[in-house]
Scaffold this active site. Structure first.
Site, PDB file in Angstrom:
ATOM      1  N   ALA A   1      -8.353  41.321  48.911  1.00 53.97           N
ATOM      2  CA  ALA A   1      -7.935  41.376  50.327  1.00 53.97           C
ATOM      3  C   ALA A   1      -8.312  40.095  51.067  1.00 53.97           C
ATOM      4  CB  ALA A   1      -8.558  42.595  51.006  1.00 53.97           C
TER       5      ALA A   1
ATOM      6  N   ASN B   1      -4.349  44.882  43.645  1.00 52.47           N
ATOM      7  CA  ASN B   1      -3.656  43.639  43.941  1.00 52.47           C
ATOM      8  C   ASN B   1      -4.366  42.406  43.376  1.00 52.47           C
ATOM      9  OD1 ASN B   1      -2.022  41.725  45.797  1.00 52.47           O
ATOM     10  ND2 ASN B   1      -4.142  41.396  46.429  1.00 52.47           N
TER      11      ASN B   1
ATOM     12  N   TYR C   1       0.151  35.207  31.372  1.00 50.51           N
ATOM     13  CA  TYR C   1       0.296  35.771  32.721  1.00 50.51           C
ATOM     14  C   TYR C   1       1.403  36.834  32.720  1.00 50.51           C
ATOM     15  CZ  TYR C   1       1.305  36.496  37.594  1.00 50.51           C
ATOM     16  OH  TYR C   1       1.530  37.103  38.808  1.00 50.51           O
TER      17      TYR C   1
ATOM     18  N   GLY D   1       8.871  38.233  43.012  1.00 42.52           N
ATOM     19  CA  GLY D   1       9.165  36.907  42.455  1.00 42.52           C
ATOM     20  C   GLY D   1       8.465  35.846  43.292  1.00 42.52           C
TER      21      GLY D   1
ATOM     22  N   THR E   1       1.703  32.035  48.619  1.00 37.46           N
ATOM     23  CA  THR E   1       0.340  32.468  48.955  1.00 37.46           C
ATOM     24  C   THR E   1      -0.574  31.379  48.388  1.00 37.46           C
ATOM     25  OG1 THR E   1       0.169  33.630  46.855  1.00 37.46           O
ATOM     26  CG2 THR E   1       1.005  34.918  48.702  1.00 37.46           C
TER      27      THR E   1
HETATM   28  P1  NDP Z   1      -3.703  34.780  46.195  1.00 36.16           P
HETATM   29  O1  NDP Z   1      -4.317  33.754  45.301  1.00 36.16           O
HETATM   30  O2  NDP Z   1      -3.370  34.382  47.582  1.00 36.16           O
HETATM   31  O3  NDP Z   1      -4.629  36.082  46.237  1.00 36.16           O
HETATM   32  C1  NDP Z   1      -5.233  36.573  45.077  1.00 36.16           C
HETATM   33  C2  NDP Z   1      -6.299  37.586  45.458  1.00 36.16           C
HETATM   34  O4  NDP Z   1      -6.886  38.103  44.256  1.00 36.16           O
HETATM   35  C3  NDP Z   1      -7.421  36.985  46.283  1.00 36.16           C
HETATM   36  O5  NDP Z   1      -7.762  37.859  47.327  1.00 36.16           O
HETATM   37  C4  NDP Z   1      -8.565  36.860  45.293  1.00 36.16           C
HETATM   38  O6  NDP Z   1      -9.808  37.054  45.945  1.00 36.16           O
HETATM   39  C5  NDP Z   1      -8.290  38.038  44.361  1.00 36.16           C
HETATM   40  N1  NDP Z   1      -8.920  37.838  43.061  1.00 36.16           N
HETATM   41  C6  NDP Z   1      -8.598  36.957  42.097  1.00 36.16           C
HETATM   42  N2  NDP Z   1      -9.473  37.035  41.079  1.00 36.16           N
HETATM   43  C7  NDP Z   1     -10.364  38.003  41.413  1.00 36.16           C
HETATM   44  C8  NDP Z   1     -11.520  38.543  40.789  1.00 36.16           C
HETATM   45  N3  NDP Z   1     -11.956  38.106  39.586  1.00 36.16           N
HETATM   46  N4  NDP Z   1     -12.204  39.526  41.411  1.00 36.16           N
HETATM   47  C9  NDP Z   1     -11.792  39.966  42.618  1.00 36.16           C
HETATM   48  N5  NDP Z   1     -10.719  39.490  43.276  1.00 36.16           N
HETATM   49  C10 NDP Z   1     -10.026  38.514  42.675  1.00 36.16           C
HETATM   50  O7  NDP Z   1      -2.407  35.256  45.430  1.00 36.16           O
HETATM   51  P2  NDP Z   1      -1.357  36.441  45.733  1.00 36.16           P
HETATM   52  O8  NDP Z   1      -1.630  37.119  46.996  1.00 36.16           O
HETATM   53  O9  NDP Z   1      -0.017  35.859  45.530  1.00 36.16           O
HETATM   54  O10 NDP Z   1      -1.664  37.379  44.497  1.00 36.16           O
HETATM   55  C11 NDP Z   1      -1.932  38.760  44.619  1.00 36.16           C
HETATM   56  C12 NDP Z   1      -1.339  39.471  43.423  1.00 36.16           C
HETATM   57  O11 NDP Z   1       0.085  39.306  43.456  1.00 36.16           O
HETATM   58  C13 NDP Z   1      -1.784  38.951  42.074  1.00 36.16           C
HETATM   59  O12 NDP Z   1      -1.992  40.052  41.222  1.00 36.16           O
HETATM   60  C14 NDP Z   1      -0.605  38.112  41.595  1.00 36.16           C
HETATM   61  O13 NDP Z   1      -0.534  38.035  40.205  1.00 36.16           O
HETATM   62  C15 NDP Z   1       0.530  38.905  42.173  1.00 36.16           C
HETATM   63  N6  NDP Z   1       1.816  38.217  42.344  1.00 36.16           N
HETATM   64  C16 NDP Z   1       1.897  37.032  43.028  1.00 36.16           C
HETATM   65  C17 NDP Z   1       3.124  36.410  43.180  1.00 36.16           C
HETATM   66  C18 NDP Z   1       3.270  35.072  43.833  1.00 36.16           C
HETATM   67  O14 NDP Z   1       4.248  34.343  43.544  1.00 36.16           O
HETATM   68  N7  NDP Z   1       2.395  34.687  44.748  1.00 36.16           N
HETATM   69  C19 NDP Z   1       4.368  37.047  42.701  1.00 36.16           C
HETATM   70  C20 NDP Z   1       4.152  38.259  41.969  1.00 36.16           C
HETATM   71  C21 NDP Z   1       2.927  38.834  41.839  1.00 36.16           C
HETATM   72  P3  NDP Z   1     -11.117  36.141  45.735  1.00 36.16           P
HETATM   73  O15 NDP Z   1     -10.660  34.791  45.270  1.00 36.16           O
HETATM   74  O16 NDP Z   1     -11.785  36.129  47.076  1.00 36.16           O
HETATM   75  O17 NDP Z   1     -11.895  36.883  44.714  1.00 36.16           O
HETATM   76  C1  8X3 Z   2       4.240  35.398  40.277  1.00 37.61           C
HETATM   77  C2  8X3 Z   2       5.700  35.111  40.217  1.00 37.61           C
HETATM   78  O1  8X3 Z   2       7.486  33.805  38.968  1.00 37.61           O
HETATM   79  O2  8X3 Z   2       5.424  32.633  39.518  1.00 37.61           O
HETATM   80  O3  8X3 Z   2       3.943  36.544  39.572  1.00 37.61           O
HETATM   81  O4  8X3 Z   2       5.439  34.280  37.784  1.00 37.61           O
HETATM   82  S1  8X3 Z   2       6.005  33.906  39.048  1.00 37.61           S
END
Ligand code: NDP
Ligand code: 8X3
Length: 250
Positions: A9, A83, A149, A180, A184
């Site tokens: 979060a 998430n 991944y 997709g 972020t």
């Molecule tokens: P961000 O990097 O902005 O956020 C990732 C979040 O995950 C952060 O809050 C981070 O918190 C947390 N996190 C990562 N590793 C850990 C850990 N070891 N323990 C606890 N928390 C962790 O990326 P997104 O918001 O984009 O990603 C969120 C999810 O969405 C992920 O699962 C990602 O794979 C998925 N996703 C993202 C896409 C994209 O293109 N952005 C598309 C599809 C899916 P902190 O670092 O404070 O621990």
């Molecule tokens: C994140 C989307 O297309 O970068 O899951 O893998 S992509």
């Protein structure tokens, strides 16, 4: 008051979802490794009851302690948003870092299923709850450098479906969100902190935002109790699937 537990979060989708659920009057359990970001979210919503826990989701013993020590007020979780996750690297498999691969498996797969397993008995006992997993289009469609991944997100997709099967005799819902291209901190993390290169990925595009995903997550959680949205695959209009690759000898 309903309760949402959101992992990751501190940024991106998780942060946007935290804000969305708080605005809708839910109380929150928020986790992540960056304590100051959790505090900022709590400061933004002073009237929202919020339980902030610094938690590295890879530390599975701590995940168990976290669940067993939830304060009474927050113990009945209505929505678990799994998430927290990350991609590391874009190298082809033969060059990729095994350490990066292990980190993705420990976070995206093991962290997610440990937390789910710890919370499920209470949900089943209450015959109530919604598990919303953050998958990805990368779990369905291959692309160069997607290797572990994408495979980790394929796990999330199939785990979500299998949970639905095991829980068919309950009122518990399970949804896999499959976004997709989304802007972020994801690409900065994936590229090991290279913010310029990460920015270039989004250049000339109109990507999904955290707020877009928060809208979808809140929507799936607001369906009438007899409806389960199994999965939501969502891309920005500027994205599509690639063609098959064919290598021809010269
Ligand atoms: P961000 O990097 O902005 O956020 C990732 C979040 O995950 C952060 O809050 C981070 O918190 C947390 N996190 C990562 N590793 C850990 C850990 N070891 N323990 C606890 N928390 C962790 O990326 P997104 O918001 O984009 O990603 C969120 C999810 O969405 C992920 O699962 C990602 O794979 C998925 N996703 C993202 C896409 C994209 O293109 N952005 C598309 C599809 C899916 P902190 O670092 O404070 O621990
Ligand atoms: C994140 C989307 O297309 O970068 O899951 O893998 S992509």
């Amino acid at each position: 008051m309903k309760t949402a537990l959101i992992t990751g979060a501190t940024s991106g989708f998780g942060l946007a979802c935290g804000r969305r659920f708080a605005r809708e009057g839910w109380q929150l359990i928020v986790t992540g490794r960056r304590e100051e970001r959790l505090q900022e979210l709590a400061d933004e919503f002073p009237d929202t009851p919020m339980h902030q826990v610094v938690l590295d989701i890879r530390e599975v013993d701590r995940v168990k302690d976290f669940v067993t020590s939830l304060p009474e007020q927050f113990a009945k979780v209505d929505v678990l948003l799994n998430n927290a996750g990350l991609a590391l690297g874009v190298d082809p498999a033969q060059q990729a870092s095994l350490t990066d691969w292990d980190t993705m498996v420990d976070t995206n797969i093991k962290g997610l299923y440990h937390l789910t397993r710890q919370l499920l008995p209470a949900m089943v006992a209450r015959n109530r709850g919604h598990i919303i997993n953050m998958g990805s289009v990368a779990g369905t469609y291959p692309y160069p450098g997607g290797n572990v991944y994408g495979a980790s997100k394929a796990f999330v997709r199939q785990f979500s479906r299998n949970l639905l099967t095991d829980l068919v005799n309950t009122r518990i819902r399970v949804t896999n969100i499959e976004p997709g291209l989304s802007q972020t901190e994801f690409s900065i993390v994936r590229l090991h902190g290279d913010a310029d290169k990460a920015e270039s990925i989004y250049q000339g595009t109109d990507p999904i935002t955290g707020n877009d995903i928060a809208e979808i997550v809140y929507w799936v959680s607001s369906m009438p109790p007899h409806i389960n949205i199994n999965s939501v695959e969502v891309m920005p209009v500027c994205q599509s699937c690639g063609p098959f690759l064919i290598h021809r000898d010269a």
